[in-house]
Design an enzyme around this catalytic site. Sequence first.
Site, mmCIF file in Angstrom:
data_model
loop_
_atom_site.group_PDB
_atom_site.id
_atom_site.type_symbol
_atom_site.label_atom_id
_atom_site.label_comp_id
_atom_site.label_asym_id
_atom_site.label_seq_id
_atom_site.Cartn_x
_atom_site.Cartn_y
_atom_site.Cartn_z
ATOM 1 N N GLU A 1 -4.211 -9.919 -12.531
ATOM 2 C CA GLU A 1 -4.091 -10.994 -11.184
ATOM 3 C C GLU A 1 -5.552 -10.950 -11.395
ATOM 4 O OE1 GLU A 1 -2.673 -8.320 -10.990
ATOM 5 O OE2 GLU A 1 -2.581 -7.635 -8.960
ATOM 6 N N CYS B 1 1.200 -2.981 -11.414
ATOM 7 C CA CYS B 1 1.151 -1.265 -10.617
ATOM 8 C C CYS B 1 1.904 -1.266 -9.948
ATOM 9 C CB CYS B 1 -0.603 -1.398 -9.663
ATOM 10 S SG CYS B 1 -1.334 -0.332 -9.212
ATOM 11 N N HIS C 1 -4.286 -4.981 -13.916
ATOM 12 C CA HIS C 1 -3.922 -5.719 -12.688
ATOM 13 C C HIS C 1 -4.510 -6.603 -13.748
ATOM 14 C CE1 HIS C 1 -3.214 -3.838 -8.580
ATOM 15 N NE2 HIS C 1 -4.132 -2.625 -9.399
#
Lengths: 81, 223
Positions: free
Chosen positions: B196, B85, B194
Amino acid sequence: MATIVVEVMLKPEILDPQGQAVASALPRLGFTFAQSVRQGKRFEITVAGDPTPAQLAEVEKAAETLLSNPVIETFVVKVEK
Amino acid sequence: MRIGVVTFPGSLDDHSALRAIELAGGEPVSLFHGSTDLKEVQAVVLPGGFSYGDYLRCGAISRFSPIMESIIIAAEHGFPVLGICNGFQILCESHLLPGALTRNSDLHFICDDQKVAVENIKTPWTAGYTQGQEIVIPIKNGEGSFQCSDETLAELEAESRVVLRYVGKNPNGSRNSIAGISNKQGNVVGVMPHPEQAIEELTGPGDEGLIFFSSILKEMVGR
């Protein structure tokens, strides 16, 4: 004292959704003149005295490396008194 | 296996990235933007967020931070870097990756679970996926529309450097529905969604993002 102005615009081929949003808001207020709108940025840099060619060259470099992203934007440098 | 995560002023997902590395079995190491010290990590993650408030352009100011000097030099010599991002935006501003991320075509901030296809499994960050594997990971950004010149786009496609591609409707006007790319060598990867935030069922749409982190651990052992 003079002002060096750097104007940064998205390249014509890059989509400008902010400009488009402004263009579509104008007629809602009765402004019907706009065929299209592009939105950009303006930097006003104040220097002591008249800018020297060396200073202007430095501003060009700053505009190229930090103030604009040459991948998507173009810029012009001008002096205002 | 030490993997670093850089905290910039305004980073949001640094702790999520540290947690993902830990969950994958690595040793997460916090790195600070104001220092050039990479603390002997073997790979680095540039996390999501709004570094420097997205002032000027997303990632434009972070790109000149001291830690980026070290990362840019290392990356040019094959050091693995993953930008997520805002991290992707910083990698583009650093010219480690081509193109730029611009305002989403509908101007909305998008926060959603997104299906993407993993189209390049030759990078150290995606080696654990199968070619073309479709995964669901969150997307959350206002400026995620990937833009580049026609020549760059053709080059990215010809060299199979599109790492992630949106499946279904293009959410933000990205060229060729590109969600993530790599550099020529493949060690530098930038992704808009994302991984994560999809590392376990409890806190995300699934755990399919974790493979980014287990991949790099496995790849580094193999070296």
